[in-house]
Scaffold this motif. Structure first.
Motif, PDB file in Angstrom:
ATOM      1  N   CYS A 209       0.803  -1.224   0.000  1.00 48.76           N
ATOM      2  CA  CYS A 209       0.000   0.000   0.000  1.00 48.76           C
ATOM      3  C   CYS A 209       0.836   1.274   0.000  1.00 48.76           C
ATOM      4  N   PRO A 213       0.542   4.440  -6.623  1.00 46.00           N
ATOM      5  CA  PRO A 213       0.452   3.118  -7.260  1.00 46.00           C
ATOM      6  C   PRO A 213       1.498   2.984  -8.380  1.00 46.00           C
ATOM      7  N   THR A 292      -4.445   1.575 -10.517  1.00 49.50           N
ATOM      8  CA  THR A 292      -5.099   2.052  -9.304  1.00 49.50           C
ATOM      9  C   THR A 292      -4.414   1.372  -8.121  1.00 49.50           C
ATOM     10  N   MET A 293      -4.691   1.859  -6.926  1.00 50.77           N
ATOM     11  CA  MET A 293      -4.075   1.209  -5.776  1.00 50.77           C
ATOM     12  C   MET A 293      -4.588  -0.229  -5.632  1.00 50.77           C
ATOM     13  N   SER A 294      -5.840  -0.454  -5.962  1.00 51.92           N
ATOM     14  CA  SER A 294      -6.351  -1.838  -5.913  1.00 51.92           C
ATOM     15  C   SER A 294      -5.553  -2.738  -6.847  1.00 51.92           C
ATOM     16  N   THR A 680      -8.220  -4.111  -1.706  1.00 53.56           N
ATOM     17  CA  THR A 680      -8.646  -2.802  -2.159  1.00 53.56           C
ATOM     18  C   THR A 680      -8.535  -1.845  -0.972  1.00 53.56           C
ATOM     19  N   PRO A 681      -8.090  -0.612  -1.205  1.00 57.70           N
ATOM     20  CA  PRO A 681      -7.753   0.254  -0.066  1.00 57.70           C
ATOM     21  C   PRO A 681      -8.922   0.564   0.857  1.00 57.70           C
ATOM     22  N   LEU A 682     -10.142   0.509   0.339  1.00 55.68           N
ATOM     23  CA  LEU A 682     -11.286   0.801   1.193  1.00 55.68           C
ATOM     24  C   LEU A 682     -11.492  -0.305   2.228  1.00 55.68           C
ATOM     25  N   TYR A 684      -8.898  -2.731   3.072  1.00 48.74           N
ATOM     26  CA  TYR A 684      -7.663  -3.176   3.726  1.00 48.74           C
ATOM     27  C   TYR A 684      -7.310  -2.138   4.785  1.00 48.74           C
TER      28      TYR A 684
END
Lengths: 770, 162
Positions: A209, A213, A292-294, A680-682, A684
């Protein structure tokens, strides 16, 4: 012992990061900010299945969309050397015939806008033959499990085994790597020791994370020459990868690297770069591929693991013999796993003296996200198991966990295991420091509160080459070029300080060049906390050579030997006389070069070039009814050898500690059946400021034994290693509950409380006062 | 795209008035970064979880990655480029961050500066516990957050506080 001399002016100063103002005002530029004229935007189609055969990929509808310039699939790889992997090349640039994890790239689209590229992905039709997944270590080891690969071995570039080690590559399709290490008479010592303890530990997957990204831009400047920008920490290794994959000459591949928005291991080795190059070649346009970060979270993660430890000690708790068996979840592809396995397998002696150690580390393949480098490169896995068990052994023997550690430490200047380089830190000083700070001996015991310790040493800086160039202009500017990537560790600042120290100038006069593999001196990669230490040596030598050239030049003009001269603030000094370097150059008239350059190259040997120790003390309070616990105090100490910039050292160690805190408390990239649950950042959970205890201290010792310039050694990977074990040990100290699985969730504490035989308070704290 | 999907908005960004024609699904972060070329606002998680894209809209911190650009119609937007003085002198929060050594990789830094700045704009008499509740909105993956504590405990209330 802290070594300090007063003759240094720049080394030891906590100057702000050289990019601080740019980062604070928004003018700092990252790879994600680069815009190339006429560039296209790329997006990647990813597998929804953990394991499936690809029957066909139909891209015709996507290609027919206005604004879509190119689509690439596995079919575009045929003429290429299309797999990559630093050690075992098993990962295709795009899935070819088969997908092996949810999130695996199957196709990529280049379109005039990012939105259009997303829309085009939805128009690609993939026909799959779904296969059974292999979702866990146990599943991978089951002989009836479906195989991820065929029987053939992949091309590899494995380093020779470390001393006392052997390895086998891909002994079976679902086992990537089998590493064995050992020294001493393990079986004999197990028969001779008084106590043998056997325990099992597990560790979840951590996700890096990093906030920026992965992003790569590529463009062909001729049919056979490509230019790439990527926020990767290995520009020189990537140049080789891209040249090999696309059958280009090394000289025809040019990589750029600027500021990188964090990495923690996720940006080492080849990642998405070949996809960007493949699209650029097909579209004949510049390509920007920004994940994306995901997507970044689905590109690489840390290794989940299970670790069995069998340790034999004497009646008094002397550490004698240990056997370790480790299964690492390597995910679908090799990435850095073979190297991580070697690091893990050779570190089970930890910071203690053992007569005999044997380890076996297997990396298994599962249909999950490929596991790769993560800050510490497996040292966190080893430390979680070993430092938990050290505490468990002490408590079972009724001994003080602090004292049993102190009794068994490897001593400064001795090797922890045959064939290892000698330890360059005094471990006792660090333990005493955190022990005193936490008040281990002096504090009254409070019910439900406990103190835990953990200690680790990780090797750093080995097998590394760093070159550097320092150029001094008579006008008063210095240009510093080195191939270390600035990823937030303040390498550019520390190297600036070293150059300024040698040249006797203000650090403001030094400009650090961005990395361009066509012009930047070679560096084998920003790894193993090597920047300040290895590149630092190269910068010091390069600056010294430039200084010598200046003095020789000035000696020629002033008709004296350079030994009579000194250089300070762009002035040449001879006794009381001061000569501006620019004036001396002007005296020689036109035709004289106004620049003085020095270059240097440093190559370290194959063992650890230095050792990074870390000592941690944690105080917790546990609610025995719910299993919830609160960290009251966290004290972390490390040894910088010599801190070039103490404030930047503290920042590194604090940040590492909180990454360790996240791993200890909640970070875990989980799978539900075969599907990723929280990639996914939301979903994790990452540490936030409210997770960090207010009593959180970081101590940077300067013991002075580092092999780098001025005695420095790296420390960036040390601060996270010990946090989980120290917390588990503190919980055991408080309420007798022993958690052996990471993360340490309240329900695990509660479950452990159910089996806790008795409170810990029979252990006497026996710290010797000195 | 139909004409219904396009609209014209007026807003000020860092004190400068802009009239821009946008599509209705344009996000504020893309307006700022790509149309106005203010690249200091970062896209990190792109899900409103990390706050790296924080900008101030009429003084309120919002995640620009989750906000439609049209919602800023008529508003005053402050991005990181508008925080320092015209001669690039750092403002109070930036200076405190600079002196405490906040930036590491620097990717969260603009969002953190704006989040802290919004707090100081709204709280004439700041308190440590409150400011920490605010900063809990954003994620920094490099630091251990202690640098933010050190920086903000050294930051005086804004000069015009009562």
């Amino acid at each position: 012992m802290n070594i300090r001399t007063n003759t240094l002016t720049q080394v030891g100063q906590s100057i702000p990061d050289v990019d601080s103002r740019a980062k604070l005002t928004g003018s700092a530029r990252y790879t994600s900010d680069i815009v190339i004229d006429e560039m296209l935007h790329a997006k990647v189609l990813r597998s929804p299945h953990p394991h499936a055969l690809i029957r066909s990929v139909d891209v015709s509808r996507a290609l027919a969309m206005p604004g879509v310039a190119a689509v690439v699939t596995g079919d575009d790889l045929t003429a290429l050397d299309f797999t990559y992997g630093m050690f075992i090349r098993d990962q295709p640039v795009l899935a070819k015939d088969k997908v092996r994890y949810v999130g695996e790239p199957i196709a990529a689209v280049a379109a005039s806008t990012e939105e259009l590229a997303w829309r085009a992905l939805a128009e690609i039709r993939v026909d799959y033959d779904v296969l059974a997944p292999v979702s866990s270590i146990a599943a991978a080891l089951d002989e009836r499990a479906p195989m991820l690969f065929g029987d053939e071995l992949h091309a590899s570039a494995l380093p020779p085994p470390p001393p006392n080690s052997t390895w086998t590559q891909e002994p079976s399709p679902n086992i990537l790597f089998d590493f064995n290490h050992g020294f001493g008479d393990v079986d004999g010592w197990f028969q001779r020791c008084h106590h043998v303890f056997e325990d099992r530990f597990t560790i979840g997957r951590q996700s890096h994370c990093a906030l920026e990204p992965h992003v790569s831009l590529a463009r062909f400047v001729a049919d056979h020459a490509v230019e790439v920008w990527s926020n990767n920490q290995d520009p020189f290794l990537l140049r080789q990868d891209i040249a090999r994959i696309f059958r280009l000459k090394l000289d025809d591949v040019r990589f750029h690297a600027g500021l990188v928005g964090g990495g923690f291991g996720s940006k080492s080795y080849c990642k998405i770069e070949p996809i960007a190059v493949l699209l650029a070649r097909k579209a004949r346009r510049a390509i920007r591929l920004a994940l994306t970060m995901s997507e970044s979270m689905m590109t690489v993660c840390d290794h989940g693991a299970e670790i069995w430890l069998r340790s034999g000690v004497s009646a008094s708790g002397e550490t004698l013999v240990r056997e370790a068996v480790v299964n690492l979840d390597g995910g679908a592809y090799a990435d850095a796993s073979p190297s991580v396995a070697m690091r893990i397998g050779t570190r089970f002696n930890g910071p203690y003296r053992w007569r005999a150690v044997r380890s076996r580390v297997r990396v298994v393949r599962t249909t999950t996200i490929p596991a790769g480098s993560f800050r510490g490169f497996g040292a966190g896995h080893v430390t979680w198991a070993c430092e938990s068990q050290m505490d468990m052994i002490a408590r079972r023997l009724g001994r003080d966990p602090y004292a049993i550690r102190a009794d068994n430490f490897v001593r400064l200047g001795t090797a922890g295991a045959p064939g290892e380089s000698v330890l360059d830190s005094d471990l006792m000083e660090g333990l005493q420091t955190v022990g005193e700070r936490v008040g281990y001996k002096s504090k009254e015991r409070v019910p439900k509160r406990g103190i835990g310790f953990a200690v680790a040493v990780k090797g750093g800086g080995g097998s590394h080459r760093a070159d550097a160039r320092v150029r001094v202009w008579a006008s008063g500017a210095v240009s510093l070029a080195a191939g270390v990537t600035e990823i937030g560790q303040s390498t550019r600042t520390v190297l600036t300080q070293i150059a300024a120290e040698v040249l006797n100038i203000d650090p403001d006069r030094v400009a650090v060049e961005d990395i361009d593999t066509d012009t930047t001196p070679f560096d084998s990669g920003t790894h193993a906390s090597n920047g300040a230490t290895v590149a630092g040596l190269a910068v010091r030598e390069a600056a010294e050579k430039a200084r010598v050239r200046i003095l020789e030049f000035a000696g020629g003009i002033l008709q004296c030997t350079s030994a009579e001269l000194d250089f300070c603030n762009f002035q040449v000094r001879r006794g009381e006389n001061r000569y501006l370097l620019a004036d001396l150059v002007a005296q020689r008239g036109p035709g004289v070069d106004t620049m003085f350059a020095g270059e240097a190259s440093v190559q370290t040997g194959s063992g650890s070039f230095f050792w990074m120790p870390v000592w941690t003390a944690v105080e917790v309070e546990v609610d025995a009814e719910t299993g919830a616990f609160k960290i009251l105090r966290l004290i972390n100490a490390t040894d910088a050898g010599r801190a070039i910039n103490p404030q930047r050292c503290v920042s590194q160690i604090e940040g590492a500690a909180v990454q360790g805190l996240g791993q200890a408390l909640f970070e875990n990239l989980a799978y539900c059946e075969a599907q990723p649950l929280n990639a996914t950042p939301l979903k994790y959970r990452l540490p936030r400021i409210s997770d960090v205890p207010h009593q959180f201290e970081t101590i940077i010792l300067e013991q002075g034994h580092g092999p780098g310039a001025y005695g420095v050694k790296g420390l960036g990977e040390s601060g996270n290693l010990t946090i989980p074990a120290a917390i588990a040990n503190a919980i055991a100290d408080a309420v007798g509950a022993r958690v052996t699985d990471l993360p340490i969730t309240p329900d695990r504490v509660l479950k452990a409380l159910g089996v806790a035989s008795k409170p810990n308070t029979n252990v006497t704290r026996t710290v010797e006062a000195n | 795209m139909t004409t219904r999907d396009r609209l014209t908005i007026r807003l000020t960004v860092n004190g400068e008035a802009h009239t821009v024609e946008i599509s209705s699904n344009l996000m504020l972060v893309d307006l700022v970064r790509e149309r106005l070329n203010l690249q200091g606002t970062r896209v990190a998680c792109d899900q409103g979880a990390c706050g790296a894209c924080t900008v101030l809209v009429d003084g309120r911190p919002i995640t620009a990655c989750l906000s439609f650009a049209f919602t800023a119609d008529g508003a005053a937007v402050l991005t990181i480029e508008g925080v320092a003085g015209s001669d690039n002198t750092l403002d109070t929060v930036q200076l405190a961050f600079h002196d405490s050594g906040v930036p590491q990789c620097g990717f969260c830094t603009p969002g953190m500066v704006l989040l802290a700045k919004a707090y100081y704009m709204q709280q004439p008499m700041p308190e440590g516990a409150d400011v920490e509740r605010w900063l809990d909105a954003n994620i920094c993956r490099c630091s251990g957050y202690q640098v933010f504590r050190r920086a903000l405990h050294s930051t005086p209330p804004r000069e015009d506080a009562p």
